[in-house]
Motif scaffolding. Sequence first.
Motif, PDB file in Angstrom:
ATOM      1  N   ARG A   9      -2.378  -0.552   7.977  1.00  0.00           N
ATOM      2  CA  ARG A   9      -1.820  -0.003   9.218  1.00  0.00           C
ATOM      3  C   ARG A   9      -2.829  -0.065  10.352  1.00  0.00           C
TER       4      ARG A   9
ATOM      5  N   ALA B   5      -1.492   6.643  10.798  1.00  0.00           N
ATOM      6  CA  ALA B   5      -2.623   6.434   9.890  1.00  0.00           C
ATOM      7  C   ALA B   5      -3.643   7.560   9.997  1.00  0.00           C
TER       8      ALA B   5
ATOM      9  N   THR C  11      -8.533  -1.855   2.259  1.00  0.00           N
ATOM     10  CA  THR C  11      -8.578  -1.048   3.478  1.00  0.00           C
ATOM     11  C   THR C  11      -7.154  -0.818   3.941  1.00  0.00           C
ATOM     12  N   ASP C  12      -6.957   0.036   4.949  1.00  0.00           N
ATOM     13  CA  ASP C  12      -5.624   0.448   5.383  1.00  0.00           C
ATOM     14  C   ASP C  12      -5.021  -0.618   6.296  1.00  0.00           C
TER      15      ASP C  12
ATOM     16  N   THR D 148      -6.591   2.875  -1.990  1.00  0.00           N
ATOM     17  CA  THR D 148      -7.315   1.863  -1.210  1.00  0.00           C
ATOM     18  C   THR D 148      -8.628   1.490  -1.902  1.00  0.00           C
TER      19      THR D 148
ATOM     20  N   TRP E  26      -4.767  10.285   7.021  1.00  0.00           N
ATOM     21  CA  TRP E  26      -6.102  10.456   6.452  1.00  0.00           C
ATOM     22  C   TRP E  26      -6.729  11.794   6.847  1.00  0.00           C
TER      23      TRP E  26
ATOM     24  N   GLN F 227       0.826  -1.210   0.000  1.00  0.00           N
ATOM     25  CA  GLN F 227       0.000   0.000   0.000  1.00  0.00           C
ATOM     26  C   GLN F 227       0.857   1.255   0.000  1.00  0.00           C
TER      27      GLN F 227
END
Length: 268
Positions: A154, A177, A151-152, A147, A181, A141
């Motif tokens: 982290r 994270a 999904t993230d 994404t 964002w 990622q």
Amino acid sequence: YRGRLALVRESALRARQISRNLGRFAYLDMLIDHTLLFDLLARAAYSEVEQYLKEVWPRLERIDTYRALQSGYYYVWGRALLMQNRLEEARQIYARTEVPFQYYSGDEAYERAALLAGYIALHEQRYAAAEEQLCRAAEWQRLTRHTVLSTDARLGLARLDLERNRPHEALDRLRVALTDWKRRNMPGVILQEGRGIIPLLEFAIAQKIQDQFASRILALFRAEQPANALSTHLIKLTPREREVLRLIAQGLTNRDIAAQSVIAPGTV
């Protein structure tokens, strides 16, 4: 991605009708699917995720362009099953993630397979395997920086750290994270995690880690989910476990928690 959930479904359905009128475009339809699927995840409508995927799967099988993108659909399907505690079915979906590699071997396919494998291992409490897979997904990622139908990773690693009683590591991952964002003003990416992310958001708020941004996301969950949905993630915790989690969030050490709770440090 901006977290304006009230407009998501309406806009995506309108876009889908336009795509149909124009004769359909695979990549456009994939983005529409992505939007509708993650709207369902954010609203904890997991059975509807499965129903939606079963309806669109003939289209995905019919056209090679879709086959190249199937890894993302498999990932969403597997995550929805895990959120319903349907572990064996999630394993079966993971076994099917090898199929798209016949058509497309880009990093995204491997990233999504690693993500799903990591969450399955986390669900099984195989923490070393979960960490290995989620770290691999996080590195992919970092290189691809998107994404879509994902999904993230982290946040998955932060959840793993919290489950393994590594609150400082969890906070470090959360800080990175959430800051990322928030800078991009994309709370919707975190909403894609579903309600399983709520304990991490509450932990971040208690520790003053991007607490205003985390509170904003938590408010979006409250606005979109039934009143009893927010407490669902605590169903499996005993009263003692909830108290220990609260003390961890306050920053107490294992020794302090053990003394206050009258249990052995190893039990903490």
